[in-house]
Write a protein that holds these residues in place. Sequence first.
Motif, mmCIF file in Angstrom:
data_model
loop_
_atom_site.group_PDB
_atom_site.id
_atom_site.type_symbol
_atom_site.label_atom_id
_atom_site.label_comp_id
_atom_site.label_asym_id
_atom_site.label_seq_id
_atom_site.Cartn_x
_atom_site.Cartn_y
_atom_site.Cartn_z
ATOM 1 N N THR A 95 0.829 -1.215 0.000
ATOM 2 C CA THR A 95 0.000 0.000 0.000
ATOM 3 C C THR A 95 0.859 1.260 0.000
ATOM 4 O O THR A 95 0.411 2.308 -0.455
ATOM 5 C CB THR A 95 -0.938 0.046 1.218
ATOM 6 O OG1 THR A 95 -0.154 0.001 2.398
ATOM 7 C CG2 THR A 95 -1.919 -1.088 1.199
ATOM 8 N N VAL A 96 2.093 1.146 0.512
ATOM 9 C CA VAL A 96 2.975 2.323 0.485
ATOM 10 C C VAL A 96 3.210 2.758 -0.951
ATOM 11 O O VAL A 96 3.424 3.946 -1.229
ATOM 12 C CB VAL A 96 4.321 2.000 1.181
ATOM 13 C CG1 VAL A 96 5.274 3.162 1.096
ATOM 14 C CG2 VAL A 96 4.070 1.641 2.631
ATOM 15 N N LEU A 119 1.117 3.191 -3.106
ATOM 16 C CA LEU A 119 0.126 4.195 -3.486
ATOM 17 C C LEU A 119 0.606 5.604 -3.167
ATOM 18 O O LEU A 119 0.404 6.538 -3.951
ATOM 19 C CB LEU A 119 -1.190 3.952 -2.738
ATOM 20 C CG LEU A 119 -2.066 2.817 -3.243
ATOM 21 C CD1 LEU A 119 -3.350 2.786 -2.463
ATOM 22 C CD2 LEU A 119 -2.347 2.965 -4.711
ATOM 23 N N VAL A 120 1.230 5.753 -1.999
ATOM 24 C CA VAL A 120 1.724 7.084 -1.618
ATOM 25 C C VAL A 120 2.851 7.503 -2.558
ATOM 26 O O VAL A 120 2.894 8.635 -3.033
ATOM 27 C CB VAL A 120 2.222 7.085 -0.159
ATOM 28 C CG1 VAL A 120 2.808 8.424 0.207
ATOM 29 C CG2 VAL A 120 1.083 6.755 0.773
ATOM 30 N N LEU A 121 3.753 6.559 -2.856
ATOM 31 C CA LEU A 121 4.863 6.881 -3.759
ATOM 32 C C LEU A 121 4.325 7.260 -5.136
ATOM 33 O O LEU A 121 4.818 8.189 -5.778
ATOM 34 C CB LEU A 121 5.804 5.683 -3.877
ATOM 35 C CG LEU A 121 6.611 5.369 -2.620
ATOM 36 C CD1 LEU A 121 7.361 4.063 -2.798
ATOM 37 C CD2 LEU A 121 7.592 6.488 -2.333
#
Lengths: 517, 633
Positions: free
Chosen positions: A438-439, A441-443
């Motif tokens: 899910t990280v 997505l932030v990247l």
Amino acid sequence: MISYLIFIPIVSALILLTWPVRHVKLIRWWVLGVSLAQIVVLSGILIHYDPHDSWQYLEKTSWFSLSLGTWGQLQAEYLVALDGLSLPLVALSVFILLIAVISSWNTRENEKGYWILFLILNGSIIGTFCALDLLLFYVFFEFMLIPMYFLIGMWGGPRREYASIKFFLYTLLGSIFILIGIIVLYLSYQDPTQPGLAHTFNIIHLSNPANVIPESWLDGSQTDHRVILFSILFIGFAIKLPAVPLHTWLPDAHVEAPTAISVVLAALLLKMGGYGLIRFVYPALPDAALAMNYTVAVVGVISILYGAINALASKDLKRLVAYSSVSHMGFVLLGLASGTSEGVSGAIYQMISHGLISAMLFVLVGVLYDRTHDRDINHYSGLSNRMKPFTGFVLLAFFASMGLPGFSGFIGEVLVFLGAFRSSTLGTLDAWIAILATVGLVLGAGYYLWTLQRMFFGPFSSHTSAENLTDLTTREYVMLVPLAGTILLLGILPQVLMQYINPFVQQFMMLLAQVTF
Amino acid sequence: MVSTLVFDPSLVALTLAVILTPLGSALICFFVRGNRRFIPVLACLFIGMAGVGSGVLMARIFPSVAVATIPWFSAGADTIQVGLLLNPYSTVMLSVVLIISAFVHVYSIGYLAGDPHTHRYFSWLGFFTFAMIGFVVSSNLLVTFCFWELIGLSSYRLIGHWQEKKVAARAATKAFMVNRVGDLGFLLALMMLWSHAGTLNIQELSQISLPSPVSTMVGLCLLLAVTGKSAQFPFFHWLPDAMAGPTPVSALIHAATMVAAGVFLLIQLSFLFSPMALLVTSGIGLLTLLIGAWGAFTQFDLKKILAYSTISQLGLMVAAVGMGNQAGAFFHLMTHAFFKAGLFLTAGILIHQFSQPGSEPVQDIRHMSGWSNSNRLLALCLLILGASLIGVPLTSGFLSKELMLSHALENASDSLEWGQVIILILGSVLTTAYTFRMLFYILSPSPDHLAHKAPVILMVPVILLTFLSLFMVVSNSPWAISGWAGAFEPVTPTLSTLFISVATVITGIVFSWLLYKEKPTADFSPRQVPQFFPDWMQQHIFVKFTLAMAEGSRQLDLKWIDGILHTITYVYVTFSFVVGWFDRTIVDGTVSFATHIVAGVGRLFRGLMNGKIQSYIAWGLLAILSLMVWILY
């Protein structure tokens, strides 16, 4: 019907070889006609396609059958069919190839050669997605490489020779691994209609463990052999996917290829990796797949994060989009490895969605490149002041690629996440894998928003003269609007695509469930 | 909250119409070219109609619960449903959002009169309203998440409306990025609920009880989402920067609705939280309450004061949910939406009055005084709105503060809970103090005064919102909740809480007056506006770290991974040269050598034919002798 799809372009290519050079301008209309004819055939197929039935539009002819004396027979068939996995991919191919024709409309150098190679590429791509005989699959699979090599190497950017030979040799290496796998599979399976006499390349038969020749190398009890074979096949397809760390051919190939070829490369060729895995590697070796799920998932997560981080570092817009492709294909691996039905359907949905979104992204990069031949992000600022509709489409494409709801990418990604996490409660994977994914997505939001901020917002400035920065032409609208519309449609009404994928996924899960230890 | 109403088709149709009307407004504003002037008016009409529709819904449905779902798509064996859930909270929130959106639409016609991109502005305003409404009434958490993200998208486009300004673009990016980090929390909570409960439907989830570790994790993840969206510690630093957007946007999104979305989510889903998660929630809320209040003290920019005030008030609401007081938090959400939007719109009028077109807008409170004589109505509105924020009796803000204080006092048993009460009271005092600081600056008389009155179109929404900040909207009595809002079963305040509330207000006023009475320009605040620690962390640590990692990965890809490839290629090519050498020199060399031998032998024998009889005789003799020797031996 399917053979029309495959052979109309190939036969056209052969006819075009005899085309007189002074009528070169007509060639592209002919190719457009071929693409439109493919759309018509596809529509006909779609109308009579029943999502709940298994293999449809099946065509089978015997191809060759060599008697090898005491060693039995070597036989391969021409076997093509469509099912819930290949139909969406074939539809995607026909659509994207039409977009690519429109995108390469203004090619002038060596026009005849370009279009002939393009048509061969066209036929091979569709053939790969439809083929159900492993040898036929392999032939079509390889047939794509040669036109791509020339298309990148002759019509590409400054470093095209390096990029094309890197692409060709690297993917050929992958194909060798796949060939080894195919041969071993062939030798270990028998044709149920001629048991004891003939081996088979037939993918349908390969999915049935009852067809394994007892005492062969891949016998059901030889789990380590099966795992080894799975790894070999996996490496071969992972090069195509591409999975980190076997991905470095992709940025160079994408950056140097002409726009239309980048579109085809990103939207279609990358899907071969996932397609091959789902079509015959997983069904033929479900126990090995189960044993390797953890590794595959970790590779997937690494691809997601590594691709995104590298995109953040890219100064070239096309390179950024290329790395985002690496990142998105990581989701496909993660979804497959989750071993849950929502994960696998998410992986397939992501393949289709990424095909559309990356096509749109590369067309948009091409819009800028056509005008200024400068893709450096830091050379532009405030483009929204001069090119408003272009900015609008870029916003749409960037947010779609980031996985914003309302676009098709969200559906695929959220299903993969749900499947990956549920798989951790079922014991296949660990929770940290899904959480780390899910990280990504932030990247993803990071590099896209930063690019928007630098290139599109703020006061206007550019390294090249501003007169070049004209707004979108009709031809570009014709490419972008259908892509945007389909992305929105698949984001708001996912059932349109899911109705085809679901029966396949249910069957696929049943195949995976017949794991015998 | 008790009975379930059967959702008949006409009501469903009405709800869908209410939801889709703002979307229609957005699409029309975006795509219709031509005469630009009637489009904003059309947008206001659409939102107004939707608002009326929501009023009808509230009359028909409140206070029962109505649910309707249809299948959206299926993946494998599971089907995701999409649908409507109209419980008392969502029904009322629907109206609140539409009322404020309608007012902001009308206000924007005046505020953005000369702006060349009004069609884009109104389009995104309408789209935001659609997303917010969709979020409020959705029955399935996945669909809620979809609308949650779409709210973030609208906020991004609205903050960055003046996209020629780098400041606005950067603020928009910052807002979206911080929200995205919070969204990870929402996604993780979804994943956990899917795995452990098998459903994402809110009603079904309320029937399931999850094991304690799971509900703690779900609660904490949802709390992460809330901190991102509702600007709680440590993710609040995007909100002051978001003031770079137009003021009506700040009023709608960053005071009344979008940031309230997190609180609303908390209220709806608090049943999923374990006691531990609720404790953490109230801790974060109380911390934010104090930090926001401190921030409001240190700012001179009017909009930033209001932004920090919003952060602080949201902290109060979050803390209330953490203490188990959903009704109180919801009330405060509602009253805060009205008076904070009113304050922002008032600020907008003042900025509009004081700024010259073409130069930077004037937003510093030290330069915004001297208008109250010519704009008495506006001054009165500002006073009433400020009073509602402080919690002066006869306002709606007083009632909602009462609710929270009484609930906290009633349930205070151990030292931790008494500590919460003390912090609440302290927060109240600070709120009063910073509000009065702001009012002292703005309302003080000044030698150079502004003579012109504010335009009517800007005044009307402010007046209406002021009216909505009085107690009549929420309750029939100014001292306790009665009337329609009684359906929420709020706590009845006791005399002691009344006393405490009034006491805090008076304390705050006195405190503030003592500091500022003599020299309004002197200030208790530190010289420089401090950059809060999370903001500093983000700028100096996180961003730099991420960029360094990115550059590192790029080098990894180019030098190492590609380097290995290139090394293999060099080895391979070198090897092929070696093999080539081998082929040429050794293999071919052997062949050549063989030919040389043959040629040499040939040359040798050719040399025998030299035309000299003597040599022939000599060789012949040698041959015969050799033959004789060989025969004899």
